[in-house]
Design a protein around this motif. Structure first.
Motif, mmCIF file in Angstrom:
data_model
loop_
_atom_site.group_PDB
_atom_site.id
_atom_site.type_symbol
_atom_site.label_atom_id
_atom_site.label_comp_id
_atom_site.label_asym_id
_atom_site.label_seq_id
_atom_site.Cartn_x
_atom_site.Cartn_y
_atom_site.Cartn_z
ATOM 1 N N LEU A 495 0.840 -1.192 0.000
ATOM 2 C CA LEU A 495 0.000 0.000 0.000
ATOM 3 C C LEU A 495 0.879 1.248 0.000
ATOM 4 C CD1 LEU A 495 -2.530 -1.253 2.694
ATOM 5 C CD2 LEU A 495 -2.929 -1.111 0.217
ATOM 6 N N PRO A 496 0.301 2.431 -0.213
ATOM 7 C CA PRO A 496 1.110 3.658 -0.197
ATOM 8 C C PRO A 496 1.921 3.811 1.084
ATOM 9 C CG PRO A 496 -1.079 4.123 -1.065
ATOM 10 C CD PRO A 496 -1.111 2.705 -0.575
ATOM 11 N N TYR A 497 3.116 4.379 0.940
ATOM 12 C CA TYR A 497 4.061 4.513 2.045
ATOM 13 C C TYR A 497 3.465 5.351 3.172
ATOM 14 C CZ TYR A 497 8.102 6.122 4.726
ATOM 15 O OH TYR A 497 8.971 6.422 5.738
ATOM 16 N N SER A 498 3.576 4.834 4.388
ATOM 17 C CA SER A 498 3.167 5.596 5.566
ATOM 18 C C SER A 498 4.335 5.738 6.513
ATOM 19 C CB SER A 498 2.011 4.897 6.293
ATOM 20 O OG SER A 498 1.684 5.597 7.488
ATOM 21 N N GLY A 499 4.392 6.864 7.179
ATOM 22 C CA GLY A 499 5.369 7.054 8.228
ATOM 23 C C GLY A 499 5.062 6.158 9.418
ATOM 24 N N PRO A 500 5.934 6.148 10.404
ATOM 25 C CA PRO A 500 5.791 5.227 11.538
ATOM 26 C C PRO A 500 4.668 5.609 12.487
ATOM 27 C CG PRO A 500 7.688 6.651 11.848
ATOM 28 C CD PRO A 500 7.183 6.929 10.473
ATOM 29 N N THR A 501 4.268 4.621 13.282
ATOM 30 C CA THR A 501 3.299 4.850 14.343
ATOM 31 C C THR A 501 4.076 4.952 15.656
ATOM 32 O OG1 THR A 501 1.658 3.586 13.098
ATOM 33 C CG2 THR A 501 1.162 4.007 15.405
ATOM 34 N N TYR A 502 4.781 6.036 15.786
ATOM 35 C CA TYR A 502 5.440 6.411 17.033
ATOM 36 C C TYR A 502 5.771 7.893 16.935
ATOM 37 C CZ TYR A 502 9.800 5.357 14.367
ATOM 38 O OH TYR A 502 10.797 5.296 13.428
#
Length: 733
Positions: A495-502
């Motif tokens: 899927l499209p690039y997502s930044g981190p969950t922190y």
């Protein structure tokens, strides 16, 4: 239809509480092997011999892999920065042992039971060498060549002449504050299922940032990142321990390549102490000097934390010293103590959580010295601008939070310190809450079909913080839909690039990308309808222009289109992957926590009676999920204050009580229902187009200091070493 800002129950709640959600450890593939690590029993030395004959003779055991069997990591791994690579030390590349619990062999079997039995039967001979106890090692300046963490912030900061200002101040206070190491202990341990198909590697992993795993594994094997797919539909808590890429993920993928079969590795609770990081033990020296009217004349904040012999991890607890209060003379510094432990790592509210404990306690001690209300002392030193840079804050409504919190807690009418309630003595305390604000480059996609249903797509992962509810609210508001009419596809690097969950940056970053994508879909629909894109709105499955309205289905049917798709992005200045706010506007979240405690001085018992936290954290997308986050953070802070600590046994060179049975954690009986949480009305236009900020870490700051301050108010005992256990309360008396 303003669904953003509406209190909505979490959409993913039912699947999680019923067990329908499938986590990394729940994934299975045909012909998979189960992996169990054989862990080093010495904290330093060399593996001289591994006898696996008994293990290999057991039914179901197929392999016992040692360092000699493992492929070497590719040279490209050196190009991956630390972080997101958690540590450059990868076990089983040589026979060297640098900490107790380090993997020295991997047993693979047809069942988890066989793998566990096989691991117990492997005999390892060591040539043990002397080891270093980190807590008592000499404090030294971090070395930039010993790891990327030392580049995260300034190791030393100097503004004016803090030491001279404090020496000349009419009123001074200073003390050493200590907190022990702590392990995150998420409910779901780290887990990975790795499978190779030709050159393609797929891993089902328990992580907080999928693309980081993708890029790191690709580098470790010297392959194109496009050949690595990472899937993480749910992550059962992270708290930072799953933020970066740890060696067990590389080793499991190596085992799958060597055996040519899928390999599933779920770390045991003991492994969670051995193979992933922890929040390091910290010693903080804080000195404050003030004028007789309470104005701070000097701040010194010197921090030392333990780290590994392999690399330097720096826990920047000194940041609050140069960020919380207005002062012309500030000096902060960082040092490390190196020992034979696995490398520490980020844990919920890194830097500001530990730093707010020491600085918040020191401010209360100064207020006592001045004989002024601790809230008045904070107001007298309110930082209108960033003390470090002198620049204007991205936004800050801490004064409003002070006022609202004091009103709701009834601070001015609080019980006098030491007031008795039966055998309990009552005390109240407060502390500042603040956390640095990260932002990440992120992309996302939104689809809208002719049935008036939308879907958002991005590779973000769900660690239990509610993005599967908040993000549909953002998209639904723009497209005029109900949030339940927006489905979510996430947790997959395809899927499209997502930044981190922190870093408290998920809503700011991914939310902004989804907002842009949804606005693009709305603009496409407007063009199909023949209306100006900037003049339309959407409501109840219709697009509106002036007094005209058309349904989504009628517009798409007329155009012969079934689905509209648009990509969005949240880009940072200069194309940076991450920053800590807009360059000209330092970004932090702010708040204040008030607590009332009861202390039994005869038995050394400490109880939380009530708490009020009011926060300045930008626009709140979903007050219900936000309030839950804040309550969870206050509970987390109570654990830090009153219960939690991991202790290193100096004779054996290992952690004591490497399981949940030996860890004191807050439970329902420890937490009263009287936890009051609120937010001031705020929109931070500098943080991003949503006007939102992050809250997941803010709520865990300040609590430990407020509790310690309340304890002093109750019985006059100043506890400067966490956790605040009965022996410290009784010993102080």
């Amino acid at each position: 239809m303003n669904h953003s800002g509406e209190s909505i129950a979490r959409f993913d709640g039912p699947v999680k509480v019923t067990g329908a959600a499938r986590y990394a450890g729940d994934q299975n593939l045909p012909a998979q092997l189960y992996a169990v690590m054989v862990s080093a029993t010495v904290p330093a030395g060399w593996v001289e011999k591994i006898d696996a004959h008994e293990a290999l003779a057991m039914p179901g055991v197929t392999h016992v892999l040692t360092a000699a069997d493992m492929p070497k990591v590719h040279a490209r791994l050196a190009d991956i920065s630390v972080p997101p690579l958690a540590t450059r030390f990868v076990p089983m590349q040589t026979d060297e042992v640098v900490y107790e619990g380090q993997p020295v062999a991997i047993v693979l079997a047809e069942s988890i039971e066989a793998a566990e039995s096989g691991a117990d039967s492997v005999c390892v001979d060591y040539r043990a060498t002397s080891f270093i106890v980190p807590d008592t090692a000499p404090a030294e300046p971090p070395a930039p060549e010993r790891g990327g963490y030392s580049h995260s912030s300034a190791l030393e900061f100097c503004k004016g002449d803090a030491a001279s200002a404090i020496a000349a101040a009419p009123l001074r206070t200073g003390a050493e504050y200590i907190q022990p190491s702590r392990h995150a202990n998420p409910m779901e341990p780290c887990a990975i299922l790795a499978v190779w198909k030709d050159k393609q590697l797929t891993v089902y992993d328990s992580v907080q940032h999928l693309p980081a795993v993708q890029n790191t594994l690709a580098a470790a094997f010297g392959i194109d990142p496009a050949w690595v797919r990472v899937v993480s539909p749910y992550t059962g808590g992270g708290f930072g321990v799953k933020a970066f890429v740890w060696p067990h993920e590389i080793l499991a993928s190596m085992a799958a390549r060597v055996t040519r079969r899928p390999v599933k590795l779920v770390l045991s609770r003991q492994n969670m102490y051995d193979m992933v990081g922890f929040q390091p033990q910290m010693t903080q020296n804080v000195a404050l000097g003030a004028s007789e009217d309470g104005k701070l004349l000097g701040i010194v904040h010197a921090v030392t934390n333990i780290t590994s012999v392999t690399e330097d991890y720096v826990e920047f607890g000194s940041i609050p010293g140069r960020s919380f209060y207005a002062c012309d003379n500030i000096s902060t510094s960082q040092k490390v103590r190196r020992g034979n432990v696995v490398l520490p790592t980020f844990m919920r509210s890194p830097w500001d959580g530990p730093g707010s404990w020491s600085l918040g306690s020191a401010m209360d001690e100064l207020a006592r010295t001045l004989k002024v209300d601790p809230l008045e002392l904070r107001l007298a030193n309110y930082a209108e601008t960033d003390p470090e840079s002198g620049k204007s804050w991205s936004s800050k409504k801490l004064r409003e939070a002070y006022n609202e919190g004091a009103r709701r807690f009834r601070w001015q009418d609080r019980p006098k310190g030491g007031t008795r309630d039966g055998h309990w003595r009552i005390g109240c305390g407060l502390a500042d809450c603040s956390q640095g604000q990260a932002r990440f480059h992120t992309t996302a996609r939104v689809r809208l079909n002719a049935h008036g249903m939308a879907r958002l797509e991005s590779s973000f992962c769900d660690i239990g913080t509610g993005p599967a509810t908040v993000f549909p609210q953002i998209v639904a508001e723009i497209l005029g839909l109900k949030p339940e009419e927006v489905s979510v596809l996430a947790g997959d690097t395809s899927l499209p690039y997502s930044g981190p969950t922190y870093g408290s940056g998920t809503t700011i970053s991914t939310g902004a990308a989804l907002q842009q994508a949804a606005q693009g879909v709305r603009a496409k629909l407007a063009r199909l309808a023949g209306w100006p894109t900037e003049e339309v709105t959407m409501r109840n499955g219709h697009i509106l222009h002036g007094d005209r309205s058309r349904s989504i289905q009628s517009v798409l049917d007329e155009a012969g289109v079934f689905e509209l798709v648009c990509d969005g992005a949240f880009d940072l200045p200069g194309g940076a992957p991450v920053d800590m706010g807009a360059p000209e506007f330092p970004a932090r979240t702010f708040g204040v926590i008030f607590v009332e405690v009861a202390v039994d001085p005869d038995l050394g018992l400490l109880r939380l009676r009530r708490a009020t936290g009011i926060y300045s954290a930008g626009r709140i997308i979903n007050p219900r999920t936000a309030r839950s986050q804040m309550i969870g953070g206050i509970v987390w802070g109570w654990g830090m204050a009153a219960m939690e600590g991991s202790h290193f046994e100096p004779a054996l060179g290992r952690w004591i009580s490497k399981d949940l049975a030996g860890v004191a954690l807050p439970v329902n009986a420890d937490i009263p229902p009287a936890i009051d949480v609120g937010f001031v009305d705020e929109y931070d236009a500098n943080s991003g187009p949503l006007g939102a900020k992050g809250i997941g870490e803010l709520c865990a700051t300040g609590v430990a200091a407020a509790v310690a301050n309340a304890v002093y108010d109750a019985i006059g005992v100043r506890v400067r070493e966490l956790p605040i256990t009965p022996n410290k309360l009784m010993g102080g008396l």
